[in-house]
Motif scaffolding. Structure first.
Motif, PDB file in Angstrom:
ATOM      1  N   SER A  99       0.812  -1.222   0.000  1.00 36.45           N
ATOM      2  CA  SER A  99       0.000   0.000   0.000  1.00 36.45           C
ATOM      3  C   SER A  99       0.841   1.266   0.000  1.00 36.45           C
ATOM      4  O   SER A  99       0.310   2.360  -0.235  1.00 36.45           O
ATOM      5  CB  SER A  99      -0.946   0.008   1.205  1.00 36.45           C
ATOM      6  OG  SER A  99      -0.217  -0.078   2.412  1.00 36.45           O
ATOM      7  N   SER A 106      -6.958   7.165  -7.783  1.00 41.38           N
ATOM      8  CA  SER A 106      -8.292   7.531  -7.306  1.00 41.38           C
ATOM      9  C   SER A 106      -9.142   7.793  -8.541  1.00 41.38           C
ATOM     10  O   SER A 106      -8.923   8.775  -9.250  1.00 41.38           O
ATOM     11  CB  SER A 106      -8.243   8.781  -6.422  1.00 41.38           C
ATOM     12  OG  SER A 106      -9.549   9.161  -6.004  1.00 41.38           O
ATOM     13  N   LEU A 135     -12.838  11.732   1.528  1.00 42.08           N
ATOM     14  CA  LEU A 135     -11.719  11.065   0.876  1.00 42.08           C
ATOM     15  C   LEU A 135     -10.847  10.270   1.848  1.00 42.08           C
ATOM     16  O   LEU A 135     -10.215   9.284   1.460  1.00 42.08           O
ATOM     17  CB  LEU A 135     -10.833  12.098   0.167  1.00 42.08           C
ATOM     18  CG  LEU A 135     -11.456  12.874  -0.994  1.00 42.08           C
ATOM     19  CD1 LEU A 135     -10.519  13.987  -1.444  1.00 42.08           C
ATOM     20  CD2 LEU A 135     -11.771  11.940  -2.150  1.00 42.08           C
ATOM     21  N   TYR A 136     -10.819  10.696   3.090  1.00 43.98           N
ATOM     22  CA  TYR A 136      -9.856  10.132   4.055  1.00 43.98           C
ATOM     23  C   TYR A 136      -9.913   8.597   4.161  1.00 43.98           C
ATOM     24  O   TYR A 136      -8.859   7.956   4.227  1.00 43.98           O
ATOM     25  CB  TYR A 136     -10.051  10.767   5.432  1.00 43.98           C
ATOM     26  CG  TYR A 136      -8.953  10.387   6.402  1.00 43.98           C
ATOM     27  CD1 TYR A 136      -7.759  11.090   6.425  1.00 43.98           C
ATOM     28  CD2 TYR A 136      -9.104   9.299   7.266  1.00 43.98           C
ATOM     29  CE1 TYR A 136      -6.743  10.745   7.290  1.00 43.98           C
ATOM     30  CE2 TYR A 136      -8.094   8.943   8.131  1.00 43.98           C
ATOM     31  CZ  TYR A 136      -6.906   9.661   8.137  1.00 43.98           C
ATOM     32  OH  TYR A 136      -5.900   9.299   8.979  1.00 43.98           O
ATOM     33  N   ASP A 138     -10.178   6.433   2.028  1.00 46.46           N
ATOM     34  CA  ASP A 138      -9.536   5.780   0.884  1.00 46.46           C
ATOM     35  C   ASP A 138      -8.023   5.750   0.988  1.00 46.46           C
ATOM     36  O   ASP A 138      -7.358   5.121   0.156  1.00 46.46           O
ATOM     37  CB  ASP A 138      -9.946   6.484  -0.411  1.00 46.46           C
ATOM     38  CG  ASP A 138     -11.426   6.318  -0.716  1.00 46.46           C
ATOM     39  OD1 ASP A 138     -12.007   5.299  -0.295  1.00 46.46           O
ATOM     40  OD2 ASP A 138     -12.004   7.218  -1.362  1.00 46.46           O
ATOM     41  N   GLU A 140      -4.791   4.243   2.014  1.00 41.00           N
ATOM     42  CA  GLU A 140      -4.485   2.864   2.380  1.00 41.00           C
ATOM     43  C   GLU A 140      -3.147   2.714   3.081  1.00 41.00           C
ATOM     44  O   GLU A 140      -2.968   1.803   3.889  1.00 41.00           O
ATOM     45  CB  GLU A 140      -4.490   1.980   1.126  1.00 41.00           C
ATOM     46  CG  GLU A 140      -5.848   1.884   0.438  1.00 41.00           C
ATOM     47  CD  GLU A 140      -5.807   0.978  -0.773  1.00 41.00           C
ATOM     48  OE1 GLU A 140      -4.692   0.708  -1.289  1.00 41.00           O
ATOM     49  OE2 GLU A 140      -6.883   0.528  -1.208  1.00 41.00           O
ATOM     50  N   GLU A 146       1.390   9.488  -0.551  1.00 40.99           N
ATOM     51  CA  GLU A 146      -0.045   9.254  -0.699  1.00 40.99           C
ATOM     52  C   GLU A 146      -0.846  10.361  -0.023  1.00 40.99           C
ATOM     53  O   GLU A 146      -1.883  10.800  -0.545  1.00 40.99           O
ATOM     54  CB  GLU A 146      -0.435   7.898  -0.121  1.00 40.99           C
ATOM     55  CG  GLU A 146      -1.883   7.534  -0.399  1.00 40.99           C
ATOM     56  CD  GLU A 146      -2.287   6.193   0.186  1.00 40.99           C
ATOM     57  OE1 GLU A 146      -3.310   5.636  -0.260  1.00 40.99           O
ATOM     58  OE2 GLU A 146      -1.581   5.698   1.101  1.00 40.99           O
ATOM     59  N   PHE A 150      -3.825  12.870  -1.608  1.00 38.79           N
ATOM     60  CA  PHE A 150      -5.170  13.106  -1.083  1.00 38.79           C
ATOM     61  C   PHE A 150      -5.373  14.563  -0.678  1.00 38.79           C
ATOM     62  O   PHE A 150      -6.498  15.067  -0.732  1.00 38.79           O
ATOM     63  CB  PHE A 150      -5.471  12.133   0.057  1.00 38.79           C
ATOM     64  CG  PHE A 150      -5.951  10.807  -0.458  1.00 38.79           C
ATOM     65  CD1 PHE A 150      -7.302  10.541  -0.593  1.00 38.79           C
ATOM     66  CD2 PHE A 150      -5.046   9.837  -0.856  1.00 38.79           C
ATOM     67  CE1 PHE A 150      -7.754   9.336  -1.095  1.00 38.79           C
ATOM     68  CE2 PHE A 150      -5.481   8.621  -1.371  1.00 38.79           C
ATOM     69  CZ  PHE A 150      -6.835   8.366  -1.494  1.00 38.79           C
TER      70      PHE A 150
END
Length: 278
Positions: A99, A106, A135-136, A138, A140, A146, A150
């Motif tokens: 991850s 996205s 969104l949070y 999602d 991973e 990452e 976001f």
């Protein structure tokens, strides 16, 4: 840090870009010439768009090194794409896990990053609280890369990529300053929506990680008329890379410090980049 490639142009087998050049990304995973680390073996990832997938990219990521991964070799020799990303990772403090491997996805959007948020352990909570609550869930992994993605999505990446990345970078700069972190941000970033690629080069200290773009194919054909592989690709084919894939004279141009470029249908463009500190 990491090394990466963004390709846009004539659909080709991924292996032509990832394996065949003299200083391919696979070679860079063992013998990087311009990275902070010579070896980038903490995982890899590829992401590609196919017409039949309605714009949603496929992503393959693994924690092993790219140089001996049989699945990567198998896929690269059988998948053809006109827009794809590839990334090899050198971890900077977060876990080596799938991850945490790039590229991140996205919807139709892909993102990959080389660099770091300095003092990430100090800044992480404040930055995470700025992510849109929708969104949070999602997120991973645990990387700064990452979280940057976001944050950019939160700040409107899907409508205005340059503005969203500027707002993301500005937040990191302001948060770093609030925690007395010197030079909070180091980044080269690629982001794509299936039609266009945006590439950014910026750092707080003004000494960003290396980034290059390829010369226009028409110009390269004139310079190197005997290069057969240039006959098989369109004039619009372009690569953005952490370091050149070979030593062909005139083939590579350094992306200027604090700038971003857009590879798109029609004319590619290059602009100055500044974090939005408001």
């Amino acid at each position: 840090m990491c090394r990466w490639i963004a390709y846009s142009g004539t659909p080709v087998l991924l292996s032509r870009v990832l394996f065949e050049p003299a200083h391919s990304l696979i070679d860079q995973s063992l013998h990087s010439r311009m990275g902070v680390e010579t070896t980038n073996g903490d995982g890899f990832g590829i992401g590609w768009y196919a017409q039949e997938a309605a714009g949603t990219p496929a992503v393959l990521r693994d924690v092993g090194p790219a140089w001996n991964n049989r699945n990567l070799r198998e896929v690269a020799h059988h998948v053809r794409s006109g827009l794809f990303f590839a990334h090899i990772r050198a971890a900077t403090g977060t876990a080596v896990q799938q991850s945490n491997c790039h590229p991140f996805r996205s919807g139709r959007w892909m993102w990959m990053h080389n660099g770091m948020i300095n003092g990430f352990r100090l800044l992480r909570r404040d930055l995470a609280l700025a992510v849109d609550p929708v969104l949070y869930p999602d997120i991973e992994g645990s990387t700064d890369s990452e979280l940057m993605f976001f944050l950019a999505l939160t700040f409107g990446l899907t409508e205005d990529p340059p503005g969203a990345v500027a707002r993301m970078a500005g937040l990191i700069e302001r948060t770093g300053q609030a925690h007395d972190v010197r030079h909070p941000l180091q980044m080269t970033v690629a982001v794509a929506d299936g039609e266009r690629v945006w590439a950014f080069r910026h750092s707080s200290e003004g000494r960003s990680r290396s980034l290059y773009y390829s010369t226009e194919v028409e110009t390269l054909r004139a310079l190197h008329p005997d290069a057969e592989y240039l006959r098989d690709i369109s004039d619009t084919t372009r690569l953005v890379v952490s370091e050149p894939l070979g030593d062909l004279p005139g083939a590579w141009n350094e992306v200027p410090e604090n700038s971003f470029g857009i590879i798109q249908p029609g004319q590619d463009v290059l602009h100055a980049f500044r974090p939005d500190l408001r």
